[in-house]
Design a protein around this motif. Structure first.
Motif, PDB file in Angstrom:
ATOM      1  N   TRP A 199      -3.202 -13.753  -9.591  1.00  0.00           N
ATOM      2  CA  TRP A 199      -4.184 -13.621  -8.406  1.00  0.00           C
ATOM      3  C   TRP A 199      -3.754 -14.683  -7.314  1.00  0.00           C
ATOM      4  CZ3 TRP A 199      -8.835 -10.469  -7.967  1.00  0.00           C
ATOM      5  CH2 TRP A 199      -9.124  -9.661  -9.227  1.00  0.00           C
ATOM      6  N   TYR A 200      -3.700 -13.954  -6.150  1.00  0.00           N
ATOM      7  CA  TYR A 200      -3.189 -14.969  -5.139  1.00  0.00           C
ATOM      8  C   TYR A 200      -4.381 -15.392  -4.028  1.00  0.00           C
ATOM      9  CZ  TYR A 200      -0.932 -16.655  -0.986  1.00  0.00           C
ATOM     10  OH  TYR A 200      -0.628 -17.633   0.195  1.00  0.00           O
ATOM     11  N   ALA A 254     -20.558 -13.044 -14.778  1.00  0.00           N
ATOM     12  CA  ALA A 254     -20.174 -13.082 -13.291  1.00  0.00           C
ATOM     13  C   ALA A 254     -18.751 -12.587 -13.089  1.00  0.00           C
ATOM     14  CB  ALA A 254     -20.559 -14.212 -12.583  1.00  0.00           C
ATOM     15  N   PHE A 255     -18.444 -11.761 -12.101  1.00  0.00           N
ATOM     16  CA  PHE A 255     -17.300 -11.394 -11.639  1.00  0.00           C
ATOM     17  C   PHE A 255     -16.636 -12.496 -10.872  1.00  0.00           C
ATOM     18  CE2 PHE A 255     -14.347  -7.832 -10.188  1.00  0.00           C
ATOM     19  CZ  PHE A 255     -13.259  -8.614 -10.739  1.00  0.00           C
ATOM     20  N   LEU A 256     -15.995 -13.589 -11.087  1.00  0.00           N
ATOM     21  CA  LEU A 256     -15.372 -14.639 -10.503  1.00  0.00           C
ATOM     22  C   LEU A 256     -14.185 -14.937 -10.942  1.00  0.00           C
ATOM     23  CD1 LEU A 256     -18.572 -16.868 -10.274  1.00  0.00           C
ATOM     24  CD2 LEU A 256     -17.612 -15.415  -8.421  1.00  0.00           C
ATOM     25  N   HIS A 269     -15.411  -8.700 -17.173  1.00  0.00           N
ATOM     26  CA  HIS A 269     -14.863  -9.680 -16.124  1.00  0.00           C
ATOM     27  C   HIS A 269     -15.021 -11.073 -16.545  1.00  0.00           C
ATOM     28  CE1 HIS A 269     -16.106  -6.333 -13.120  1.00  0.00           C
ATOM     29  NE2 HIS A 269     -14.698  -6.126 -13.499  1.00  0.00           N
ATOM     30  N   ASN A 314     -15.118 -15.648  -5.599  1.00  0.00           N
ATOM     31  CA  ASN A 314     -15.359 -14.357  -5.330  1.00  0.00           C
ATOM     32  C   ASN A 314     -13.816 -13.478  -5.579  1.00  0.00           C
ATOM     33  OD1 ASN A 314     -15.295 -11.946  -3.564  1.00  0.00           O
ATOM     34  ND2 ASN A 314     -17.519 -12.277  -3.742  1.00  0.00           N
ATOM     35  N   PRO A 315     -13.825 -12.469  -6.146  1.00  0.00           N
ATOM     36  CA  PRO A 315     -12.649 -12.056  -6.416  1.00  0.00           C
ATOM     37  C   PRO A 315     -11.992 -11.364  -5.099  1.00  0.00           C
ATOM     38  CG  PRO A 315     -14.352 -10.239  -7.371  1.00  0.00           C
ATOM     39  CD  PRO A 315     -14.663 -11.814  -7.067  1.00  0.00           C
ATOM     40  N   TYR A 316     -12.619 -11.052  -4.070  1.00  0.00           N
ATOM     41  CA  TYR A 316     -12.348 -10.461  -2.764  1.00  0.00           C
ATOM     42  C   TYR A 316     -11.673 -11.590  -1.884  1.00  0.00           C
ATOM     43  CZ  TYR A 316     -14.997  -6.145  -3.668  1.00  0.00           C
ATOM     44  OH  TYR A 316     -15.311  -5.164  -4.332  1.00  0.00           O
ATOM     45  N   ARG A 367      -5.784 -12.105  -3.516  1.00  0.00           N
ATOM     46  CA  ARG A 367      -5.246 -10.548  -3.609  1.00  0.00           C
ATOM     47  C   ARG A 367      -4.680 -10.563  -4.909  1.00  0.00           C
ATOM     48  NH1 ARG A 367      -1.709  -7.427  -0.976  1.00  0.00           N
ATOM     49  NH2 ARG A 367      -1.212  -8.409   0.924  1.00  0.00           N
ATOM     50  N   PHE A 368      -4.904  -9.310  -5.579  1.00  0.00           N
ATOM     51  CA  PHE A 368      -4.389  -8.989  -6.898  1.00  0.00           C
ATOM     52  C   PHE A 368      -3.302  -8.811  -7.118  1.00  0.00           C
ATOM     53  CE2 PHE A 368      -4.469  -5.843 -10.371  1.00  0.00           C
ATOM     54  CZ  PHE A 368      -4.759  -6.661 -11.590  1.00  0.00           C
TER      55      PHE A 368
END
Ligand SMILES: Cc1cc2nc3c(=O)[nH]c(=O)nc-3n(C[C@H](O)[C@H](O)[C@H](O)COP(=O)(O)OP(=O)(O)OC[C@H]3O[C@@H](n4cnc5c(N)ncnc54)[C@H](O)[C@@H]3O)c2cc1C
Ligand code: FES
Ligand SMILES: [Zn+2]
Lengths: 958, 79, 395
Positions: free
Chosen positions: B55-56, B2-4, B74, B14-16, B19-20
């Motif tokens: 990641w922020y 999973a992309f977390l 991921h 969740n990555p969204y 902020r990368f």
């Protein structure tokens, strides 16, 4: 009761509850529990749609939401799968395009002229011819929906769920998984696409039905199971989110047409079952040619007899069972065709023989006839030597079962073709996913149930639930149950004629595919693109196995039968339903309503709604210079930064030295990024020992917060950063009368000596505690007041009341713009862009050369002596000028730059502004600046040295 | 996988929500020349595989976290 | 079927070539075609690890335009846009060029200003461009909501009449077919895993089936460029991010233009077939996985629906994505790599499809002549060291 079979326990419609729907202007009586498709079939409707390329008549093939042949416009909504849509009183159903007589149907006769990829090989010479042809092509497709507004009351909604376990599929395997998990105490959501539970068994006559009833009632006993029927899981996304779409979620809330459930589960069991693959033979798409599940659903769920004489064809025993089941319901079964040499199981053979139903083994279907629907079939021996016509009105044909695997593809699990089993099986699933049931090729109901339970136990283990409780442990793993061989399509040469359709959505025939392979498109991805097979509305659901099989047949090297890539969604989802969760919330200042009440004209700018003006920005600017103006500055980013390392942090981002700021002082600062590019500016106020109040531009506030946090984290500094942007209102009071106005509202000594320019103090204004500082942005005596957001409107009103007699007016950002340009203030991000460094912004003075470790300083130092690439310059034009922002700055053919700000100053009676330009000899006092705008008009301005107004800055120091 | 993104304060999110902040890079030293700075500013390893990155958590705790993430699968691991 | 003429022809690679091109996307194929056809280079191989067009070339949204602002780059884009017109005839393959026109909406005064500037820049370069007011927009796209009821009301638009679409797959096959007929070896299933460099000169590539020698090597690997950088022990000025797009069910023709909102990061067009293409914003983080996500898709759909409310019952049938290697200045890297004999055509982000013909033509010219053509000088790798980055800011 109209033409339906006698009541049976398996039926899901209620013959006592009639429902009227409208179809092509005619009223049709259906019953509660009917879908639109079942109602239309019962009413004898033969044609539901026309096909994409050849406009052939099409009718539902699967009645289970897989194929896209039943799609119509329902209550104004396009491309609705009528077989998945429950009827509702007054529903209006319309086919998409002419179905009875379709002039474009002529295309069917010219299919020879449309071999694969013909459009790549024709029409392009000369160019004008293609321009005509493409308009013809655009108008051609069948079953095209019209784009029209939905009735205003239709809406979409969305619900979030986060169960421990998500079970996808409400068949025997899924139900058993849900029950097992629920019994262990976890919260379960089970999602079933059909309106009823039971999956495959729900429409296998009474025996199947009884099997499901036990599970259904056990399931109902668990309050910790949430059941979503009539709901499809359309996608599982990379973060594990499963999106489920439910059409017409409730009878009561009729205007909600589609609802999404966004499910984030701890673990997931996928038990989506298997479906039938269509059989491949000439004219295999005529209305009346259906899959076994469609026939069974018609009979067992809705009491509809498949029309007339029914011929069945396939290559497994299931087809024989279906034949018998249909016969028992009084259907006129005229024969069973089995392409296997061994033929049907002995007991099935003799049962069929007992009823006088002929069985042709080693035979297959090769062709059909019929205009509105099928009227006969050609049955041919596999070797092609024997052939006969069989009259029939319905053909139930399938060449085998195929796993509904698409969700597995979405979680990254590939399906591998198992030659021994003649079936596709999944590779290893990710840790928190399990698969079960017919999806894995199981047939025996007991094995399926045991395996469903087993999948739940694995999922529970993953969830960290103790699975050693007696009840749960009693379930045996299913792996000892033998995996039956599931037949995949067998395609014989005799079947491959023109109009042998593989992909129905796009009218792609087996011949088309062979031709593509011969032309070199022999990889699944290129072949699929060239033929357009598998790319239709069903996304290969009906055709990909046959397609892969055909490819593997011609190119044995591809015998692995790779399937095309699976991507979301599994079944289409409406844009409206996808959009519900997204909200756009512009930010409004605490003074927003107050300003509207004062006649403010608002405009959305970036994330903020701001006041452009209060009627006349030029008059406002004159008032600021002659009396006073008041303006909302709440949208500035506002931060309190305090703690032992506060100076370190601020010195890291500010190009000026914060340590030079002494008690009760303020200064203007700039900030650069690591490239030395100017990114922000604002004011810093020293509040106390290691304690500062800092403002930033409105646009930058969010980034500043992250930025400050980043340095603290990287350097482990002890400093607190509190974002007070939303908690403080900001009011700018400016103009020669500002002090007089303010003094009416405060006891504090605000004389020029007590509160000079660039100082600040705490004071009560109209009883409101505020931070009041003296700034210079608009070029006049200027106070900036920051107070608690909730008291902002009160404070604004108090200042307005006190100031009105003295000529105070509210002003908006246009006036602010005039004033700041008169004063020659460069706005980062407006007058500069993402390449402009501090020097190029003409703001080198804001850099403290002695500082180290300031972001951007290293690059600024390294490039100090390099030629600058561009520069912010000021210019002026006498009187009003039609030039606008964005005008180019040119010198003959050379393009030098652009105008970034330009406005007429009524005070100066000049148009003034900034431009961002390349270095040029003209940039000297009195030099000419040439603008090129509006497709070639030219204008001249003169290079100027800001500020235009009060160059000594006396007025801001008053 | 999973992309977390693993946030030490908020858990796997969740990555969204973040902020990368880009791949972790070492800033040039005090004596670095212009070329070194340009390379640092504009050039990236841009790893297809595991990389250390910032990641922020802007829709969460508001903290910066360093994550070792496989940009292809991921997958996230401890370093 | 003996009568069938092969369109796609693949070869097993030889041991030595004059030019080896890494990457069987459009840029690689076009470069091979122009080298063979116009520069008389005889022994050329295109090495593709999957299938031709498997990268961005087969995934893009088919938009061709000349929409850039930095004036030094405009001649290049103008040339590319014009080249598409004659390519169908030249390649003997219908690329389905539709110069339907592109409408880019503005939602703020700032954007309008920026568009005016861009338009004037383009006009000075001889590119046709118009500004539209809301009435004109409404006339051209009746289904678009230009009222003040939307979240960010439309204030005007820029219209690029020569922009439009070209069918991406058709372009891939057209170039592949013609390149092969000019004697180019197109080799699929061949992955380049390393480079042989002697001194400062490239001598060949290492592949999954062994070394292939070459006098010159050209890199056109799309979003995968940083993998090549690693093989060479260098870095490129890019970050790889996925771009997600969607397509819908078929609708009767209602949208004759490509409509885009640069501010809200969406664009949409109706294809010949009748489906809508909906896109697209880069994901805001680096990823080498061509997934699609709910967050991106639903936000994209929501922002489009805001302006096309009648589409609420349209249905998305598929979503996909592709990898984009993006520079900070929205311009590619073309020309010398710093290693003799090794040339680059990378960093095309999400805007390289439209540039295909010009990339092919100028890359071929550079490879054949060793002189960097004027029109691609602005795209040099050196620009990142000379503070000569392309000033392609989007305001
Ligand atoms: C969703 C999306 C939408 C887009 N929309 C547009 C648009 O509307 N307009 C526009 O102009 N541009 C658009 N683009 C950008 C455009 O698609 C690309 O810039 C363009 O296709 C690049 O072409 P290419 O030939 O350079 O690379 P690609 O097409 O990506 O080809 C590179 C090839 O190299 C191969 N390869 C990689 N590494 C190796 C190796 N080591 N050995 C051998 N082979 C290798 C890959 O398999 C691939 O086939 C879009 C991109 C995406 C992802
Ligand atoms: S049958 Fe639907 S895509 Fe082929
Ligand atoms: Zn967090």
């Amino acid at each position: 009761m109209s033409g339906r079979l006698p009541d049976s326990p398996t039926q899901i419609f209620d013959p006592k509850k009639p429902v009227k729907i409208h179809f092509r202007g005619r009223s049709i009586t259906a019953f509660e529990g009917d879908t639109v498709a079942s109602a239309l079939l019962a009413a004898g409707v033969d044609t539901f749609s026309r096909s994409f390329k050849y406009h052939r008549r099409r009718a539902p093939a699967c009645l289970s939401g897989q194929c896209s042949r039943c799609t119509m416009n329902v209550d104004g909504r396009m491309h609705i799968k009528t077989c998945q849509t429950p009827v509702r009183e007054g529903m209006v159903v319309e086919p998409q395009g002419p179905i009875a007589f379709d002039p474009a149907g002529a295309a069917d006769a010219f299919s020879w002229a449309m071999p694969t990829g013909f459009y790549y090989k024709m029409f392009y010479k000369p160019q004008w011819f293609w321009k005509l042809v493409k308009e013809v092509i655009r108008a051609m497709p069948g079953n095209m929906a019209k784009v029209k507004a939905l009735p205003a009351k239709a809406h979409f909604d969305s619900i979030n769920l986060s169960p421990d376990l998500l079970v996808i599929g409400g068949g025997l395997a899924g139900m058993e998984a849900a029950i097992t998990a629920a019994d262990a105490g976890v919260r379960v959501v089970i999602v079933e696409a059909d309106p009823q539970l039971g999956g495959f068994e729900a429409f296998q006559a009474e025996a199947g039905f009884r099997r499901t009833q036990a599970s259904i009632s056990r399931l109902a006993a668990f309050p910790n199971i949430t059941l979503l029927t009539g709901t499809r899981v359309t996608a599982i996304y990379p973060d594990g989110l499963a999106v489920c779409m439910q059409e017409s979620p409730s009878q009561s809330a009729q205007d909600c047409v589609e609802r999404s459930y966004l499910v984030r589960a701890g673990a997931t069991v996928i038990a989506t079952g298997a479906g039938s693959m269509p059989m491949v033979f000439a004219h295999n798409d005529r209305p009346g040619i259906i899959l076994p599940e469609a026939a069974q659903r018609m009979v067992h769920l809705w009491g509809i007899k498949p029309k007339g004489r029914v011929l069945l064809a396939g290559g497994d025993d299931h087809i024989g069972e279906v034949a018998l089941a249909l016969y028992k319901q009084g259907v006129d079964v005229v024969g069973v065709v089995d392409f296997r040499e061994a033929g049907l199981r002995k007991d099935l053979q003799s049962a069929l023989a007992d009823h006088g139903i002929p069985v042709w083994s080693s035979y297959t279907l090769t062709d059909t006839r019929g205009r509105r629907r099928v009227t006969s079939a050609t049955v041919t021996s596999i070797d092609g030597l024997q052939s006969k016509r069989v009259r029939c009105d319905t053909i139930v044909a399938s060449s085998g079962r195929y796993p509904r695997h698409k969700l597995l593809g979405q979680i990254g699990t590939r399906m591998l073709y198992d030659a021994a089993l003649n079936f596709y099986l999944p590779e290893q699933l990710p840790a928190n996913y399990e698969a079960a049931g017919r999806l894995l090729g199981l047939e025996d109901p007991n094995a399926i149930m045991r395996q469903g339970a087993h999948a739940a136990i694995n999922a529970l283990k993953h969830l960290g639930v103790d699975t050693n409780t007696a009840k749960v442990a009693a379930v045996e793993p299913a792996d000892e149950a033998p995996m039956p061989v599931r037949l995949q399509p067998v395609i014989e040469d005799v079947q491959l004629k023109s109009k042998t359709f593989v992909c129905y959505c796009h009218d792609v025939s087996a011949k088309n595919i062979e031709q593509a392979i011969d032309e070199g498109f022999d990889k699944i991805e290129t072949c699929k693109r060239y033929t357009t097979a598998t790319q239709g509305a069903c996304q290969g659901g009906m055709c990909e196995a046959n397609f892969a099989h055909l490819l593997a047949r011609k190119r044995p090297a591809l015998s692995a039968r790779v399937l095309p890539t699976t991507r979301p969604p599994v079944t289409s989802m409406s844009l409206g339903a996808m959009a519900v969760g997204y909200h756009d919330h512009p930010q409004v200042s605490p003074l927003y309503h107050t300003q509207l009440a004062h006649g403010g004209n608002s405009l959305r700018m970036g994330s903020w709604i701001r006041m452009v003006d209060f009627g006349d920005h030029e008059a406002e600017s004159l008032a600021v210079h002659s009396t006073a103006g008041i303006c909302d500055v709440s949208m500035f980013g506002k931060f309190r930064v305090f703690g032992p390392d506060a100076e370190k942090l601020l010195n890291r981002i500010m190009t000026r030295n914060i340590e030079k700021l002494n008690g009760n002082s303020t200064f203007y600062y700039t900030a650069c990024n690591e490239e030395g590019v100017l990114v922000d500016d604002g004011m810093a106020l020293k509040m106390g020992e290691h304690d500062y109040f800092v403002t930033t531009t409105a646009a930058r506030a969010a980034v500043t917060e992250e930025w400050l946090a980043r340095w603290c984290r990287e350097e482990n500094w002890q400093v607190n950063v509190v974002n007070v942007t939303d908690t403080k209102a900001g009011i700018s009071l400016a103009g020669p009368m500002a002090r007089e106005i303010l003094s009416k509202l405060t006891e504090a000594d605000i004389s020029g000596e007590a509160l000079p320019f660039q100082k600040w103090m705490h004071m009560e204004v109209a009883g409101v505690k505020a931070i009041v500082s003296r700034v210079g942005f608009v070029g006049e005596l200027n106070y900036e007041l920051f107070c608690p957001a909730s008291q902002g409107p009160y404070l604004w009103d108090a200042i307005m009341a006190a100031g009105k007699p003295l000529g105070l007016v509210p002003f908006g950002i246009e006036c602010l713009n005039i004033c700041r340009l008169e004063k020659g203030h460069v706005l980062p991000g407006i007058d500069t862009d993402s390449f402009t460094n501090l020097f190029e912004a003409s703001m080198g003075w804001a850099l403290d050369r002695n500082k180290t470790e300031t972001v951007g300083k290293a690059m600024l130092d390294l490039t100090t002596h390099q030629a600058i690439k561009e520069r912010v310059i000021a210019f002026s034009i006498e009187g009003r000028s039609p030039v606008t922002e964005g005008a180019l700055v040119v010198d003959g053919t050379q393009q030098l730059g652009r105008v970034t700000s330009i406005i007429y100053s009524p005070l100066l009676k000049k148009t003034i502004g900034f431009a961002l330009v390349a270095p040029h000899d003209n940039w000297v006092e009195g030099g000419t600046v040439t603008f090129w705008y509006d497709s070639g008009r030219e204008a001249q301005a003169s290079f100027a040295k800001p500020p235009f107004y009060d160059p000594k800055g006396q007025r801001i120091r008053m | 996988m999973a992309f977390l993104i693993d946030c030490p304060n908020c858990g796997r999110r969740n990555p969204y929500e973040f902020r990368f902040g880009g791949e972790c890079k070492e800033a040039p030293g005090p004596d670095a020349d212009l070329n070194t700075w340009c390379e640092y500013l504009y050039f990236n390893e841009n790893m297809s595989g595991f990389q250390q990155e910032w990641w922020y958590h802007n829709m969460g705790c508001g903290d910066w976290v360093k994550v070792r993430r496989n940009t292809v699968t991921h997958e996230i691991t401890e370093d | 079927m003996a009568t069938t003429k092969k369109v796609l022809q693949y070869k097993e690679p030889e041991k030595h070539y004059d030019v080896v091109i890494v990457g069987g996307g459009l840029h690689g194929l076009a470069t091979a075609y122009y080298l063979a056809k116009y520069h008389g280079v005889k022994r050329i191989a295109v090495l593709e690890r999957r299938y031709i067009g498997s990268g961005g070339s087969g995934r893009n949204t088919e938009m061709v335009r000349s929409n850039k602002r930095a004036h030094e780059t405009l001649p290049f884009y103008k040339d590319s846009l014009a080249m598409w017109d004659d390519l169908s005839a030249e390649l003997d393959w219908n690329l389905m060029v539709q110069k339907k026109g592109i409408i880019a909406l503005a939602h703020s005064d700032g954007e309008l200003a920026s568009m005016r500037m861009q338009s004037d820049s383009q006009r000075r370069a001889g590119i046709k461009i118009d500004m539209l007011d809301n009435q004109q927009i409404k006339k051209m796209v009746p289904s678009l909501d230009v009222s003040d009821q939307t979240a960010l009301p439309v204030l005007g638009a820029q219209f690029h009449p020569e922009g439009g679409t070209v069918h991406h797959d058709a372009a891939v096959w057209g170039f592949a077919k013609s390149a092969a007929r000019c004697g180019v070896d197109i080799c699929v299933g061949i992955e380049v895993v390393g480079f042989n460099v002697e001194g400062s000169k490239v001598t060949g590539v290492q592949t999954n089936i062994g070394d292939i020698n070459a006098n010159k090597v050209h890199v056109a690997v799309g979003g995968y460029s940083s993998e090549i950088a690693r093989m060479l022990g260098v870095k490129f000025p890019v970050v790889t991010m996925p771009m997600q797009v969607m397509t819908t069910n078929i609708m009767a023709p209602f949208l004759n233009y490509y409509v885009a909102s640069p501010r809200l990061h969406w664009y949409t067009q109706q294809t010949l077939k009748g489906d809508l293409i909906l896109g697209g914003q880069l994901d805001p983080f680096s990823s080498w996985n061509s997934y699609t996500t709910w967050e991106e898709c639903s936000e994209r759909v929501a922002t489009i629906l805001e302006y096309f409310p009648d589409l609420a019952h349209g249905r998305v049938v598929r979503s996909w994505s592709g990898l984009c290697d993006c520079t900070g200045d929205s311009a590619p890297v073309m020309g010398p790599s710093g290693i003799d004999g090794l040339s680059l055509d990378i960093a095309w982000g999400y805007y390289g499809f439209k540039a295909t013909p010009a990339c092919g033509k100028y890359s071929a010219e550079y490879i054949a002549t060793n002189k960097v053509p004027e029109n691609i000088k602005a795209f040099s790798l050196d620009r990142f060291f000379n503070r000569q980055r392309v000033r392609e800011v989007i305001l």
